[in-house]
Design an enzyme around this catalytic site. Sequence first.
Site, PDB file in Angstrom:
ATOM      1  N   ASP A  10       0.867  -1.178   0.000  1.00 15.29           N
ATOM      2  CA  ASP A  10       0.000   0.000   0.000  1.00 15.29           C
ATOM      3  C   ASP A  10       0.905   1.229   0.000  1.00 15.29           C
ATOM      4  O   ASP A  10       2.114   1.133   0.245  1.00 15.29           O
ATOM      5  CB  ASP A  10      -0.891  -0.002   1.254  1.00 15.29           C
ATOM      6  CG  ASP A  10      -1.786   1.238   1.339  1.00 15.29           C
ATOM      7  OD1 ASP A  10      -2.337   1.642   0.294  1.00 15.29           O
ATOM      8  OD2 ASP A  10      -1.931   1.810   2.429  1.00 15.29           O
ATOM      9  N   SER A  11       0.290   2.366  -0.202  1.00  9.86           N
ATOM     10  CA  SER A  11       1.052   3.614  -0.128  1.00  9.86           C
ATOM     11  C   SER A  11       1.419   3.955   1.316  1.00  9.86           C
ATOM     12  O   SER A  11       2.187   4.887   1.539  1.00  9.86           O
ATOM     13  CB  SER A  11       0.232   4.755  -0.728  1.00  9.86           C
ATOM     14  OG  SER A  11      -0.996   4.852  -0.028  1.00  9.86           O
ATOM     15  N   CYS A  73      -4.090  -1.209  -2.181  1.00 10.41           N
ATOM     16  CA  CYS A  73      -4.178   0.240  -2.378  1.00 10.41           C
ATOM     17  C   CYS A  73      -5.089   0.441  -3.577  1.00 10.41           C
ATOM     18  O   CYS A  73      -4.814  -0.071  -4.665  1.00 10.41           O
ATOM     19  CB  CYS A  73      -2.791   0.806  -2.663  1.00 10.41           C
ATOM     20  SG  CYS A  73      -2.780   2.555  -3.084  1.00 10.41           S
ATOM     21  N   GLU A 151      -3.076   8.791   8.469  1.00  9.68           N
ATOM     22  CA  GLU A 151      -1.618   8.668   8.630  1.00  9.68           C
ATOM     23  C   GLU A 151      -1.155   9.368   9.921  1.00  9.68           C
ATOM     24  O   GLU A 151      -0.181   8.966  10.523  1.00  9.68           O
ATOM     25  CB  GLU A 151      -0.876   9.223   7.404  1.00  9.68           C
ATOM     26  CG  GLU A 151      -1.014   8.346   6.149  1.00  9.68           C
ATOM     27  CD  GLU A 151      -0.178   7.053   6.177  1.00  9.68           C
ATOM     28  OE1 GLU A 151       0.914   7.045   6.734  1.00  9.68           O
ATOM     29  OE2 GLU A 151      -0.657   6.033   5.617  1.00  9.68           O
ATOM     30  N   CYS A 183     -10.718   3.251  -0.602  1.00 10.39           N
ATOM     31  CA  CYS A 183      -9.353   3.592  -0.223  1.00 10.39           C
ATOM     32  C   CYS A 183      -9.063   2.763   1.023  1.00 10.39           C
ATOM     33  O   CYS A 183      -9.884   2.733   1.947  1.00 10.39           O
ATOM     34  CB  CYS A 183      -9.249   5.085   0.083  1.00 10.39           C
ATOM     35  SG  CYS A 183      -7.659   5.546   0.816  1.00 10.39           S
ATOM     36  N   HIS A 185      -7.205   3.194   3.404  1.00 10.06           N
ATOM     37  CA  HIS A 185      -7.076   3.943   4.659  1.00 10.06           C
ATOM     38  C   HIS A 185      -8.440   4.156   5.331  1.00 10.06           C
ATOM     39  O   HIS A 185      -8.515   4.340   6.536  1.00 10.06           O
ATOM     40  CB  HIS A 185      -6.443   5.316   4.409  1.00 10.06           C
ATOM     41  CG  HIS A 185      -4.957   5.292   4.214  1.00 10.06           C
ATOM     42  ND1 HIS A 185      -4.347   4.650   3.160  1.00 10.06           N
ATOM     43  CD2 HIS A 185      -3.951   5.839   4.946  1.00 10.06           C
ATOM     44  CE1 HIS A 185      -3.036   4.818   3.253  1.00 10.06           C
ATOM     45  NE2 HIS A 185      -2.773   5.531   4.322  1.00 10.06           N
TER      46      HIS A 185
HETATM   47  N1  DGL Z   1      -4.366   3.607   0.507  1.00 11.69           N
HETATM   48  C1  DGL Z   1      -4.531   4.374  -0.699  1.00 11.69           C
HETATM   49  C2  DGL Z   1      -5.700   3.845  -1.485  1.00 11.69           C
HETATM   50  O1  DGL Z   1      -6.284   2.835  -1.157  1.00 11.69           O
HETATM   51  C3  DGL Z   1      -4.783   5.809  -0.460  1.00 11.69           C
HETATM   52  C4  DGL Z   1      -3.698   6.587   0.186  1.00 11.69           C
HETATM   53  C5  DGL Z   1      -2.932   7.428  -0.776  1.00 11.69           C
HETATM   54  O2  DGL Z   1      -3.442   8.389  -1.344  1.00 11.69           O
HETATM   55  O3  DGL Z   1      -1.774   7.100  -0.936  1.00 11.69           O
HETATM   56  O4  DGL Z   1      -6.044   4.448  -2.479  1.00 11.69           O
END
Ligand code: DGL
Length: 279
Positions: A10-11, A73, A151, A183, A185
């Site tokens: 993931d990011s 992600c 975050e 997302c 997150h």
């Molecule tokens: N976790 C990323 C997603 O599912 C979003 C976070 C980001 O923008 O890096 O899109």
Amino acid sequence: MDGITIGIFDSGIGGLTVARAVHEAIPNARLIYFGDTARCPYGDRSPAEVRTFALQIARLLSNFSVDLMVVACNTATAVALDDLRQRCNVPVLGVIEPGARAAVRSGAARIGVIGTVVTIASGAYEQAIHRIAPEAQVFGRACPAFVPLVEQGKLDGPDVEQIVRESLAPLLDAGVEALILGCTHYPLLQSVIQRVAGPHVRVISSAAETAAEVAARCYEGFGTSRASLARPWHLFMTSGAPERMRHALRDWFQWDEAVGVRIVHVSTDALAVVGAQDV
Ligand code: DGL
């Protein structure tokens, strides 16, 4: 015979929502996770840049001989899944199709999708939903304020609720019956999102759906004997501060190094070198 090793990335730390669901579905698989916190958010970057990062990370994970890779992600799934599938020699699963399937299964005719700017602009959810339910009405909305909250560990409270309320207003005004957390997150904000959306809106996280698909692929592809072998440790890599990863694992998942979790830092410079070759 060796056990199953699953690569997940993931990011940042949001993909841990998927990692935990995968762990619950296949407790004895080894997880090799990478969270690109130093370059998070991906959601405001260009699709080309996100694709480059995703390929670098896939290369890093492939060094650990993963049997299967999960793009935990939505942003990377939206813009890089096809490239990853072409270039990796193991199955690569994303999070968008499982989330879309769950929304359609809920029976909602009006489906809201929230995600990053890149995910919403890609139209990937809309396409995935319309492939299985052409008549469904889909309302997308980018919520760029949410990822920084997660975050920073701000998961509830009056300020967070106010941001969520403002962000969801157009979708709630449109009368959505289901809301996909597009997302990884966002499940960490799920209780405030559900409170703001109200009990009549079905809030859908693709983490559990994706985990079910990962489990099915593992059991079908590798057999129960491999999937049931005990693996004593998991590896969590981050380009950000290991302490942040440690806290997230401990606070949100009750995991710590005592239960066989290793946390290491991988710099983005190293990642660019390791991941520069073809996957
Ligand atoms: N976790 C990323 C997603 O599912 C979003 C976070 C980001 O923008 O890096 O899109």
